[in-house]
Design an enzyme around this catalytic site. Structure first.
Site, PDB file in Angstrom:
ATOM      1  N   TYR A 224      29.949  72.566  13.898  1.00 27.74           N
ATOM      2  CA  TYR A 224      29.977  71.241  13.491  1.00 27.74           C
ATOM      3  C   TYR A 224      31.444  70.752  14.347  1.00 27.74           C
ATOM      4  O   TYR A 224      31.313  69.599  14.699  1.00 27.74           O
ATOM      5  CB  TYR A 224      29.939  71.234  12.100  1.00 27.74           C
ATOM      6  CG  TYR A 224      30.248  69.859  11.502  1.00 27.74           C
ATOM      7  CD1 TYR A 224      29.125  69.059  11.127  1.00 27.74           C
ATOM      8  CD2 TYR A 224      31.370  69.505  10.976  1.00 27.74           C
ATOM      9  CE1 TYR A 224      29.452  67.828  10.645  1.00 27.74           C
ATOM     10  CE2 TYR A 224      31.674  68.348  10.538  1.00 27.74           C
ATOM     11  CZ  TYR A 224      30.674  67.426  10.314  1.00 27.74           C
ATOM     12  OH  TYR A 224      30.701  66.120   9.964  1.00 27.74           O
TER      13      TYR A 224
ATOM     14  N   THR B 259      28.450  61.430   0.037  1.00 24.53           N
ATOM     15  CA  THR B 259      27.032  61.090   0.801  1.00 24.53           C
ATOM     16  C   THR B 259      26.097  62.306   0.351  1.00 24.53           C
ATOM     17  O   THR B 259      26.307  63.192  -0.525  1.00 24.53           O
ATOM     18  CB  THR B 259      27.257  61.083   2.292  1.00 24.53           C
ATOM     19  OG1 THR B 259      27.481  62.386   2.668  1.00 24.53           O
ATOM     20  CG2 THR B 259      28.199  59.999   2.510  1.00 24.53           C
TER      21      THR B 259
HETATM   22  P1  NAD Z   1      23.980  61.905   4.692  1.00 24.99           P
HETATM   23  O1  NAD Z   1      23.271  63.400   4.892  1.00 24.99           O
HETATM   24  O2  NAD Z   1      23.669  61.175   3.618  1.00 24.99           O
HETATM   25  O3  NAD Z   1      23.251  61.106   5.858  1.00 24.99           O
HETATM   26  C1  NAD Z   1      22.589  61.686   7.159  1.00 24.99           C
HETATM   27  C2  NAD Z   1      21.387  60.979   7.685  1.00 24.99           C
HETATM   28  O4  NAD Z   1      21.151  61.295   9.026  1.00 24.99           O
HETATM   29  C3  NAD Z   1      20.375  61.063   6.899  1.00 24.99           C
HETATM   30  O5  NAD Z   1      19.600  60.165   6.676  1.00 24.99           O
HETATM   31  C4  NAD Z   1      19.326  62.104   7.836  1.00 24.99           C
HETATM   32  O6  NAD Z   1      18.004  62.084   7.410  1.00 24.99           O
HETATM   33  C5  NAD Z   1      19.787  61.713   9.233  1.00 24.99           C
HETATM   34  N1  NAD Z   1      19.513  62.760  10.309  1.00 24.99           N
HETATM   35  C6  NAD Z   1      19.981  63.956   9.992  1.00 24.99           C
HETATM   36  N2  NAD Z   1      19.396  64.731  11.078  1.00 24.99           N
HETATM   37  C7  NAD Z   1      18.712  63.783  11.942  1.00 24.99           C
HETATM   38  C8  NAD Z   1      17.871  63.576  13.109  1.00 24.99           C
HETATM   39  N3  NAD Z   1      17.740  64.891  13.871  1.00 24.99           N
HETATM   40  N4  NAD Z   1      17.235  62.617  13.352  1.00 24.99           N
HETATM   41  C9  NAD Z   1      17.632  61.510  12.788  1.00 24.99           C
HETATM   42  N5  NAD Z   1      18.326  61.347  11.733  1.00 24.99           N
HETATM   43  C10 NAD Z   1      18.762  62.489  11.169  1.00 24.99           C
HETATM   44  O7  NAD Z   1      25.416  62.045   5.502  1.00 24.99           O
HETATM   45  P2  NAD Z   1      26.563  61.288   6.093  1.00 24.99           P
HETATM   46  O8  NAD Z   1      27.832  61.987   5.163  1.00 24.99           O
HETATM   47  O9  NAD Z   1      26.335  59.664   5.568  1.00 24.99           O
HETATM   48  O10 NAD Z   1      26.765  61.461   7.460  1.00 24.99           O
HETATM   49  C11 NAD Z   1      26.773  60.547   8.571  1.00 24.99           C
HETATM   50  C12 NAD Z   1      27.568  61.007   9.593  1.00 24.99           C
HETATM   51  O11 NAD Z   1      29.159  61.076   8.887  1.00 24.99           O
HETATM   52  C13 NAD Z   1      27.286  62.371  10.046  1.00 24.99           C
HETATM   53  O12 NAD Z   1      27.571  62.212  11.468  1.00 24.99           O
HETATM   54  C14 NAD Z   1      28.327  63.129   9.536  1.00 24.99           C
HETATM   55  O13 NAD Z   1      28.711  64.366  10.473  1.00 24.99           O
HETATM   56  C15 NAD Z   1      29.486  62.117   9.291  1.00 24.99           C
HETATM   57  N6  NAD Z   1      30.691  62.632   8.503  1.00 24.99           N
HETATM   58  C16 NAD Z   1      30.432  62.515   7.086  1.00 24.99           C
HETATM   59  C17 NAD Z   1      31.394  63.074   6.374  1.00 24.99           C
HETATM   60  C18 NAD Z   1      31.191  63.112   4.918  1.00 24.99           C
HETATM   61  O14 NAD Z   1      32.189  63.872   4.157  1.00 24.99           O
HETATM   62  N7  NAD Z   1      30.155  62.712   4.133  1.00 24.99           N
HETATM   63  C19 NAD Z   1      32.799  63.411   6.774  1.00 24.99           C
HETATM   64  C20 NAD Z   1      33.088  63.208   8.276  1.00 24.99           C
HETATM   65  C21 NAD Z   1      31.791  62.969   9.111  1.00 24.99           C
END
Ligand code: NAD
Length: 274
Positions: free
Chosen positions: A172, A207
């Site tokens: 990751y 999330t």
């Molecule tokens: P989330 O799981 O709520 O949303 C992620 C979305 O991506 C989901 O709707 C999922 O269906 C979609 N997804 C996953 N794999 C996929 C694929 N192969 N093709 C198309 N869609 C796909 O999570 P989030 O926290 O909103 O994540 C969004 C971004 O934020 C990610 O890149 C994550 O790494 C990043 N992020 C999240 C956090 C946190 O604490 N939540 C912190 C830093 C970065």
């Protein structure tokens, strides 16, 4: 204080006009940060292309945006699949006429394991969705943005950039560091087309990301006990909300950030400064 002006649709905030008539394409739009950004950008006047795996959640976002009086279309894709991405982004550009804002946001935590136990398949899955997915999103959007410029925003993370204590997150964190390098390469390469490219690095945000996390029992082998002082998120003493990240996405998507490109922006309530 939010300024208010009288607009076509009655009393509207200045924010409501920032993206009027623009089209934004968002990956991972059905949940969490992507969902919040889709709703925020739509409220700011944009029509939205929603890309995600087949999911009722994404259709709910689509309906909510249409209820606002904006156009929205859901495209079912796996962001790591070159053929489906090429077709979906071309269809979106044809349907909306132009692509002005790209939010490459879909991502998974993937398998958390010590490096010696992490399988090549698990490594490829995380890098495939997070890093290759970002590349495919940007690559396929370029032909539809070159003519009039625009803004690309990539969701990276504090992990792999400022934080390295996410034990078991080697894949990751590597994908998230790769996204920042990619954003900088793209910013330089695409400046000639007036396309800006920036990365956002959120700390802990509430999330559904936990659903994409596969912990393994071998993790215990490599954990280093880290004790944070009381209030490890100094600003608000809790995780951020997706809507707060969406505010940053709107800023980077709009002309309010017209001189900002090739940079990463942390949004973590000073979590990583401790
Ligand atoms: P989330 O799981 O709520 O949303 C992620 C979305 O991506 C989901 O709707 C999922 O269906 C979609 N997804 C996953 N794999 C996929 C694929 N192969 N093709 C198309 N869609 C796909 O999570 P989030 O926290 O909103 O994540 C969004 C971004 O934020 C990610 O890149 C994550 O790494 C990043 N992020 C999240 C956090 C946190 O604490 N939540 C912190 C830093 C970065």
């Amino acid at each position: 204080m939010t300024q208010r002006v009288e607009g076509e649709r009655g009393d509207q905030s200045i924010e409501g006009l920032l993206l009027a008539g623009r089209t934004a394409l968002i990956t991972g739009a059905g949940s969490g940060i992507g969902r919040a950004a889709a709703l925020k950008l739509a409220r700011a006047g944009a029509n939205i292309c929603l890309l995600d795996l087949i999911d009722e959640r994404t259709e709910d976002v689509e309906k909510e945006i249409r209820r606002m009086g904006r156009e929205a279309e859901f495209y079912d894709v796996d962001v790591s699949d070159p053929g489906r991405m090429e077709r979906a982004i071309r269809a979106a550009a044809e349907r909306f006429g132009s692509l002005d804002v790209i939010f490459a946001n879909a991502g998974i935590n993937g398998t958390l394991a010590p490096i010696e136990d992490l399988t090549p398949e698990a490594w490829d899955q995380t890098l495939g969705i997070n890093l290759r997915g970002t590349f495919l999103t940007v690559k396929n959007a370029i032909p539809h943005m070159k003519g009039s410029g625009g803004s690309i925003i990539i969701t990276s993370s504090i992990n792999g950039n400022r934080t390295f204590s996410g034990f078991g997150m080697a894949a990751y964190s590597s994908s998230k560091a790769g996204q920042v390098a990619f954003a900088k390469m793209a910013a330089l390469e695409l400046a000639r087309y007036r396309i800006r490219v920036n990365a956002i690095c959120p700390g802990g945000i509430e999330t559904n990301i936990g659903e994409s996390t596969k912990s393994t029992k071998q993790l215990d082998k490599i954990r280093i006990p880290v004790e944070y002082p009381e209030g490890s998120q100094p600003l608000e003493h809790k995780s951020g909300r997706p809507e707060q990240v969406a505010d940053l996405v709107l800023f980077l998507a709009s002309e309010q950030s017209s001189h900002i490109t090739g940079t990463e922006i942390y949004i973590d309530g000073a979590e990583t400064l401790l």
